[in-house]
Design a protein around this motif. Structure first.
Motif, PDB file in Angstrom:
ATOM      1  N   ALA A  41       0.837  -1.202   0.000  1.00  0.00           N
ATOM      2  CA  ALA A  41       0.000   0.000   0.000  1.00  0.00           C
ATOM      3  C   ALA A  41       0.874   1.255   0.000  1.00  0.00           C
ATOM      4  N   LEU A  42       1.968   1.227   0.737  1.00  0.00           N
ATOM      5  CA  LEU A  42       2.872   2.381   0.788  1.00  0.00           C
ATOM      6  C   LEU A  42       3.632   2.581  -0.516  1.00  0.00           C
ATOM      7  N   SER A  43       3.751   1.524  -1.320  1.00  0.00           N
ATOM      8  CA  SER A  43       4.579   1.600  -2.526  1.00  0.00           C
ATOM      9  C   SER A  43       3.916   2.330  -3.691  1.00  0.00           C
ATOM     10  N   LYS A  53      13.383   1.387   2.923  1.00  0.00           N
ATOM     11  CA  LYS A  53      14.170   2.256   3.808  1.00  0.00           C
ATOM     12  C   LYS A  53      13.289   2.813   4.919  1.00  0.00           C
ATOM     13  N   ALA A  54      12.061   3.187   4.548  1.00  0.00           N
ATOM     14  CA  ALA A  54      11.144   3.778   5.524  1.00  0.00           C
ATOM     15  C   ALA A  54      10.580   2.756   6.501  1.00  0.00           C
ATOM     16  N   HIS A  79       7.790   7.737  10.741  1.00  0.00           N
ATOM     17  CA  HIS A  79       8.563   6.672  10.110  1.00  0.00           C
ATOM     18  C   HIS A  79       8.518   6.721   8.581  1.00  0.00           C
ATOM     19  N   ILE A  80       7.391   7.164   8.023  1.00  0.00           N
ATOM     20  CA  ILE A  80       7.238   7.065   6.559  1.00  0.00           C
ATOM     21  C   ILE A  80       7.263   8.423   5.856  1.00  0.00           C
ATOM     22  N   LYS A  81       7.739   9.449   6.532  1.00  0.00           N
ATOM     23  CA  LYS A  81       7.681  10.799   5.974  1.00  0.00           C
ATOM     24  C   LYS A  81       8.578  10.997   4.753  1.00  0.00           C
ATOM     25  N   ALA A  90      -0.309   7.302   5.837  1.00  0.00           N
ATOM     26  CA  ALA A  90      -0.276   6.999   7.272  1.00  0.00           C
ATOM     27  C   ALA A  90      -1.701   6.874   7.820  1.00  0.00           C
ATOM     28  N   LYS A  91      -2.592   7.769   7.379  1.00  0.00           N
ATOM     29  CA  LYS A  91      -3.994   7.690   7.813  1.00  0.00           C
ATOM     30  C   LYS A  91      -4.622   6.371   7.369  1.00  0.00           C
TER      31      LYS A  91
END
Length: 214
Positions: A41-43, A53-54, A79-81, A90-91
């Motif tokens: 999802a973050l990718s 890295k995050a 962490h993911i900024k 993040a939400k």
């Protein structure tokens, strides 16, 4: 858009892919099904390297939905900024974690419909998780696969859904499990967007891309 390649040509392409990388692996770091869902999802609109890295430190302290909730929104953001769209992501991670705790006892579901009900999880993310964690022959079409499918004639289509169907319909069943990983890796490192490395391509003679580079 290239014309759809025939069955025998596609079989030869994937025979070569298999010979070069018998067991291709995804490049997103994870330790369980939950961290895989979060990582994929973050990718979105980010590189796997940047996500890894995050999440290296994040997954050491928050590898379950409840631990992520305990960390809280501000902790996830911190962490993911470095990742694009990090605030919205993040939400979604917090909302996803809450839903997993409330509806699934903290366990990631193994159906596409259930996965897609999670905040921040679309069809592509669901397919990646189904394939990588549960070994289902689900085809996650990203920009690399879309480009390669259309350039080569392996799986041409006007949109990602059409390319996904073309992969399912035209790639032999014995190659379906690893098909999207072979295609992602080839698109990411050989059949790159601006100047494909045709000279180093081991399916060059089978590919229908007309503007091959030297």
């Amino acid at each position: 858009m290239a014309k759809q390649l025939d069955y025998h040509t596609i079989r030869e392409i994937f025979t070569r892919f298999q010979a070069g990388e018998p067991e291709p692996l995804g490049e997103l770091d994870h330790v369980n099904a939950y961290t895989l869902v979060v990582a994929v999802a973050l990718s979105a609109q980010a590189t796997d390297k940047g996500v890894n890295k995050a999440t290296a430190a994040l997954f050491k302290i928050a590898d379950t939905p409840q631990k992520m909730l305990d960390l809280g929104l501000d902790g996830v953001v911190e962490h993911i900024k470095t990742i694009g769209l990090f605030r919205n992501k993040a939400k979604n991670v917090i909302k996803m974690s809450q839903l997993l705790v409330d509806e699934y006892d903290g366990v990631v579901p193994n159906s596409r419909a259930a996965l897609q009900s999670l905040p921040g999880v679309g069809r592509k993310t669901a397919n990646v998780v189904l394939n990588m964690w549960w070994g289902q022959p689900a085809q996650a079409v990203d920009t690399h696969i879309f480009r390669l499918g259309n350039r080569s004639g392996i799986a041409p289509g006007k949109n990602v859904d059409a390319v996904e169907r073309a992969i399912e319909d035209n790639i032999p069943a014995d190659f379906q499990l690893h098909a999207h990983h072979w295609m992602i890796l080839h698109g990411r490192y050989i059949c790159i967007a601006r100047k494909p490395k045709c000279k180093a391509c081991h399916i060059r003679d089978l590919c229908q891309f007309e503007d091959k580079t030297e």
